[in-house]
Design a protein around this motif. Structure first.
Motif, mmCIF file in Angstrom:
data_model
loop_
_atom_site.group_PDB
_atom_site.id
_atom_site.type_symbol
_atom_site.label_atom_id
_atom_site.label_comp_id
_atom_site.label_asym_id
_atom_site.label_seq_id
_atom_site.Cartn_x
_atom_site.Cartn_y
_atom_site.Cartn_z
ATOM 1 N N ARG A 120 0.831 -1.213 0.000
ATOM 2 C CA ARG A 120 0.000 0.000 0.000
ATOM 3 C C ARG A 120 0.868 1.268 0.000
ATOM 4 O O ARG A 120 0.584 2.241 -0.694
ATOM 5 N N LEU A 121 1.948 1.264 0.790
ATOM 6 C CA LEU A 121 2.837 2.429 0.816
ATOM 7 C C LEU A 121 3.494 2.628 -0.539
ATOM 8 O O LEU A 121 3.652 3.774 -1.002
ATOM 9 N N THR A 122 3.875 1.550 -1.192
ATOM 10 C CA THR A 122 4.483 1.667 -2.515
ATOM 11 C C THR A 122 3.498 2.234 -3.526
ATOM 12 O O THR A 122 3.866 3.047 -4.383
ATOM 13 N N GLU A 123 2.233 1.821 -3.435
ATOM 14 C CA GLU A 123 1.231 2.363 -4.349
ATOM 15 C C GLU A 123 1.016 3.849 -4.116
ATOM 16 O O GLU A 123 0.832 4.622 -5.062
ATOM 17 N N ARG A 124 1.033 4.276 -2.858
ATOM 18 C CA ARG A 124 0.744 5.682 -2.546
ATOM 19 C C ARG A 124 1.922 6.603 -2.850
ATOM 20 O O ARG A 124 1.743 7.698 -3.366
ATOM 21 N N GLN A 227 -16.511 4.788 10.339
ATOM 22 C CA GLN A 227 -17.631 4.304 11.143
ATOM 23 C C GLN A 227 -18.569 3.424 10.328
ATOM 24 O O GLN A 227 -19.487 2.811 10.873
ATOM 25 N N ARG A 228 -18.346 3.365 8.998
ATOM 26 C CA ARG A 228 -19.198 2.535 8.151
ATOM 27 C C ARG A 228 -18.769 1.075 8.269
ATOM 28 O O ARG A 228 -17.672 0.757 8.724
ATOM 29 N N ARG A 229 -19.654 0.195 7.803
ATOM 30 C CA ARG A 229 -19.324 -1.224 7.825
ATOM 31 C C ARG A 229 -18.156 -1.490 6.870
ATOM 32 O O ARG A 229 -18.034 -0.846 5.836
ATOM 33 N N PRO A 230 -17.298 -2.449 7.198
ATOM 34 C CA PRO A 230 -16.142 -2.734 6.320
ATOM 35 C C PRO A 230 -16.578 -3.426 5.035
ATOM 36 O O PRO A 230 -16.973 -4.579 5.044
ATOM 37 N N ASP A 231 -16.528 -2.719 3.932
ATOM 38 C CA ASP A 231 -16.861 -3.300 2.632
ATOM 39 C C ASP A 231 -16.014 -2.612 1.576
ATOM 40 O O ASP A 231 -15.115 -1.808 1.884
ATOM 41 N N ARG A 232 -16.280 -2.911 0.315
ATOM 42 C CA ARG A 232 -15.481 -2.371 -0.777
ATOM 43 C C ARG A 232 -15.615 -0.854 -0.853
ATOM 44 O O ARG A 232 -14.637 -0.154 -1.111
ATOM 45 N N ARG A 233 -16.817 -0.315 -0.628
ATOM 46 C CA ARG A 233 -17.008 1.136 -0.716
ATOM 47 C C ARG A 233 -16.162 1.846 0.339
ATOM 48 O O ARG A 233 -15.529 2.865 0.067
ATOM 49 N N ARG A 234 -16.155 1.327 1.560
ATOM 50 C CA ARG A 234 -15.375 1.969 2.607
ATOM 51 C C ARG A 234 -13.888 1.967 2.263
ATOM 52 O O ARG A 234 -13.205 2.984 2.428
ATOM 53 N N ALA A 235 -13.368 0.837 1.794
ATOM 54 C CA ALA A 235 -11.951 0.767 1.436
ATOM 55 C C ALA A 235 -11.628 1.725 0.295
ATOM 56 O O ALA A 235 -10.583 2.385 0.288
ATOM 57 N N LEU A 236 -12.542 1.815 -0.669
ATOM 58 C CA LEU A 236 -12.317 2.689 -1.818
ATOM 59 C C LEU A 236 -12.295 4.149 -1.395
ATOM 60 O O LEU A 236 -11.416 4.924 -1.799
ATOM 61 N N VAL A 237 -13.263 4.559 -0.574
ATOM 62 C CA VAL A 237 -13.306 5.951 -0.111
ATOM 63 C C VAL A 237 -12.077 6.265 0.732
ATOM 64 O O VAL A 237 -11.514 7.364 0.655
ATOM 65 N N ASP A 238 -11.641 5.309 1.536
ATOM 66 C CA ASP A 238 -10.450 5.533 2.366
ATOM 67 C C ASP A 238 -9.225 5.797 1.495
ATOM 68 O O ASP A 238 -8.434 6.715 1.772
ATOM 69 N N ASP A 239 -9.064 5.015 0.415
ATOM 70 C CA ASP A 239 -7.940 5.228 -0.498
ATOM 71 C C ASP A 239 -8.044 6.578 -1.201
ATOM 72 O O ASP A 239 -7.044 7.291 -1.374
ATOM 73 N N LEU A 240 -9.252 6.954 -1.619
ATOM 74 C CA LEU A 240 -9.430 8.228 -2.326
ATOM 75 C C LEU A 240 -9.185 9.408 -1.401
ATOM 76 O O LEU A 240 -8.628 10.438 -1.823
#
Length: 770
Positions: A120-124, A227-240
């Protein structure tokens, strides 16, 4: 020949290492007894017996040790079962295989989090920033990795020096980050059903917002998102949001906006060329629309005007390009327009889009005015109704109840088309599949036929759609032939094995067995889909009765001692319609196991050069050995975290199927599969005399008990399995206790005739036996 036992060395090497890893649950028999795993097949029974006895005697001396007495007590609890297996060559061989697999799983888990963080650090950042190395080293130490192992892992990545900025500075790195942002925004738009053109739109800020405003908004959204449930949308928003910090806060926002202008320029170039071609100029009306589109794509007014002006001149426009319209001034008309747009989105059945308009209205008004609050509550209610509908869709599709699923999906398409399912499923696509299944069942029933042909057609329709109303009603009206030839034979332990000849009726026939007492009373023995059932009841029995049933319709009773009815002469089998045979190859040997790991699911396998695919909801894995021309059509690729390990976000759907694909030239070959099943857990497991008893989850009729002599089972496949039905449980008064070890209880369900076992057993469903 093993060296003489050294108590001090054993305490420093073995007990200290086990204690540091977390105790008796984090070790294996070969480490506990200080036996070489690699030479397990070369050890003699006498050598192992001497070593086991020496270790056991040393434990007795360490019972009161201030540091190790808890660990030693736990090890002594499992000694009898483990020692008995280690003393024989066959037992050692089995334990060696289990230990190798367990050590492989443990090593994969130790490295998985560190490897994911490094990736993840390498991607960022295009490498690992120097100020992050100390934190990574601490993560490695917490996982039990020494400095040498950590340095070996770190050498595979570029470390950015302290003088280098912790943001992508090189053009190549910037291009990578911008491409990742573009792809992430497109995926988020597909999930939400509404386009998200830029990072500023994600933050709900204008492109001209200053750094401090962007920082505050980014931090606030991070708190809300986690605070949202752990799903693909949460991970995506976190990355963005992390990318927003990199590009708009720590970096130069102008670089991001210029890159966004390049994308807008490429998108508008054909439109501008077409507009200029006829008039030799850009008319005010065309210029206004193009400028609006450029700003809607995320550009500020000045960049939007520069893009349109440059494209017009590039296309050969004559004269001046009309000036852009003045920027909108925040005020009452803006928030009122957003509220109107939110109400229109709700009427169109798009609560996610409505919520975005509500947020924009709140941002424009600066306060939660009553009209904004009303439409916000309406959008929240629509989203809550959609989530409730989605909870009924997953189990219905898994059980092939397409009639019920279609009803729920039609409601979703009409009132919440942009609310995705728990796994990002699209309601319209699933509705299309359910309607196709219903149409297929209708087509099977359409040809007129009678007798056994009609019965076969009804069963074929129900195989496609388990809740097809017409097929169920018509099949339920047909009589069910009783079983024949019921008789009982003695079984070991004083039990009786009741056997019979199956009913002549086709389809899902179930048999209910009852014992008859001398006083005429009857007691239920159990139910089965087979043609035999063991009666372990005690006391005098004068006979048994078997009753067949199909879809709630029962047959006449068949009792022991009755002459078997003549079996009908079966009709000659009809030749099946020719079907193209799928290309098959030898299936790859190996296994695939799904193991929970925090908020993730670890897919562990032992097949070289294999990839793990997650199947769509309701799909069944291809048979092992099936040739797959298009792996993407099978399912989504699960990211690999190293050899033999793939890590997926923890699914929330009731059943999620995975399959291994091995590439062999232009095609792939299907290998082993695994299912991650989410079911209500067993609870209250406790020893009651010589029986293990527990509380059954509501609706559960089968439980798998997994026993391991050396450690708690990690999952439903990690040990010796025994399936227990609720009927057998009641007859026996619980599960007879095994001879020591650890027991974990996993609930089961059946989907399409397959037994699916839940993936987890909580602490309340586990028992350690002495």
């Amino acid at each position: 020949m093993l060296p003489p036992f050294d108590g001090n060395g054993y305490r420093k090497r073995v007990l200290a290492a086990i204690e540091a890893r977390g105790g008796a649950d984090a070790t294996d028999p070969f480490e506990v007894y200080d036996l070489p795993l690699d030479a397990a097949g070369q050890l003699t029974d006498d050598d192992v017996a001497r070593q086991v006895d020496a270790v056991w005697a040393f434990w007795q001396k360490q019972r009161d040790h201030p540091k190790y007495r808890g660990l030693v007590t736990a090890l002594l609890t499992s000694h009898d079962a483990l020692a008995a297996q280690l003393r024989t060559a066959g037992g050692r061989q089995w334990l060696a295989g289990q230990t190798r697999a367990e050590r492989a799983r443990r090593d994969a888990a130790r490295y998985a989090e560190l490897d994911a963080a490094l990736q993840r650090l390498t991607e960022r950042f295009g490498g690992v920033p120097a100020d992050k190395v100390a934190g990574l080293r601490g993560m490695a130490a917490a996982a039990g990795l020494d400095d040498a192992a950590f340095e070996a892992r770190l050498r595979g990545h570029r470390v950015l020096g302290a003088e280098a900025p912790a943001t992508p500075a090189a053009p190549a790195d910037a291009a990578v980050v911008l491409r990742q942002v573009r792809d992430g925004l497109e995926e988020l738009g597909r999930i939400e059903g509404a386009r998200v053109p830029s990072l500023h739109a994600l933050l709900e800020l204008p492109p001209t917002a200053d750094r401090e405003t962007v920082r505050r908004r980014r931090d606030a959204l991070l708190v809300v998102n986690r605070q949202r449930r752990p799903d693909r949308r949460r991970a995506l928003v976190d990355d963005l949001l992390a990318a927003a910090g990199t590009l708009l806060v720590d970096g130069d926002p102008a670089v991001y906006l210029d890159a966004l202008a390049d994308d807008v320029r490429a998108a508008l170039r054909p439109r501008v060329a077409s507009a200029v071609l006829v008039e030799d100029r850009l008319t005010p009306a065309d210029a206004y629309l193009l400028l609006q589109e450029a700003q809607a794509a995320g550009l500020d007014p000045q960049r939007a005007a520069d893009v349109v002006t440059g494209l017009a001149r590039e296309a050969g426009a004559m004269g001046d390009v009309p000036a852009p319209p003045p920027a909108r001034v925040p005020g009452r008309p803006d928030w009122q327009a957003e509220v109107s747009a939110a109400r229109a989105a709700l009427r169109d059945g798009r609560p996610v889009a409505a919520r975005r308009h509500v947020d924009a209205a709140l941002s424009a008004a600066g306060e939660l005015l009553p009209p904004i609050r009303a439409v916000r509550d309406e959008a929240a209610e629509a989203a809550a109704r959609a989530e409730a509908a989605w909870r009924t869709v997953g189990p219905a599709l898994a059980a092939r109840r397409h009639a019920a699923a279609a009803t729920a999906l039609e409601q979703l398409v009409a009132s919440a088309a942009d609310v995705p399912g728990p796994g990002g499923e699209d309601a319209a696509e699933l509705l299309r599949r359910s309607r196709e299944a219903l149409a297929l069942a209708d087509a099977v029933l359409a040809p007129p036929c009678t007798g056994r042909d009609r019965e076969d057609a009804l069963l074929a329709a129900l195989d496609a759609v388990a809740d097809h109303p017409a097929a169920r009603a018509e099949l339920a009206a047909l009589p069910v032939a009783p079983p024949t030839g019921v008789h009982a034979v003695p079984a070991p332990g004083g039990a009786r094995d009741v056997r019979w000849t199956a009913s002549a009726s086709a389809g899902p026939v179930e048999y209910r067995v009852l014992r008859v007492r001398p006083d005429g009373g009857r007691q239920v023995v159990g139910t089965t889909t087979g043609t035999s059932l063991e009666d372990g009841g005690y006391g005098p029995v004068t006979g048994h009765v078997v009753v067949a049933s199909r879809l709630g319709v029962t047959s006449a009773e068949a009792a022991t001692g009755e002459a078997p009815a003549p079996r009908p002469t079966p009709a000659p089998p009809r030749a099946p319609a020719p079907q193209p045979a799928p290309a098959t190859q030898a299936p790859p040997a190996g296994s695939l196991t799904a193991l929970p790991h925090g908020r993730r699911l670890r897919l562990v396998h032992d097949v070289p050069a294999a990839e793990v695919r997650r199947l769509p909801a309701g799909a069944s894995p291809p048979a092992p050995g099936t040739a797959v021309a298009d792996p993407d059509a099978v399912g989504a690729l699960v990211p690999a975290m190293g050899p033999g390990l793939a890590v997926d976000a923890r699914p929330s759907a009731p059943v999620t199927e995975y399959v291994l694909l091995v590439r062999t030239g232009p095609v792939a070959v299907a290998g082993p599969s695994a299912a991650w099943v989410v079911l209500p857990p067993v609870s209250g497991a406790a020893v009651d005399g010589d029986r293990l008893r527990w509380t059954w989850p509501e609706g559960c009729t089968e439980v798998v008990a997994v026993v391991r002599p050396d450690a708690p089972p990690q999952g439903p496949d990690d040990g010796t399995r025994r399936k227990v039905t609720n009927t057998r449980y009641e007859i026996d008064g619980g599960l007879p206790l095994p001879d020591g070890g650890h027991v974990a209880l996993f609930p089961c369900t059946r989907v399409g005739g397959r037994l699916l076992v839940g993936g987890e057993a909580p602490a309340d469903a586990r028992v350690a036996l002495g």
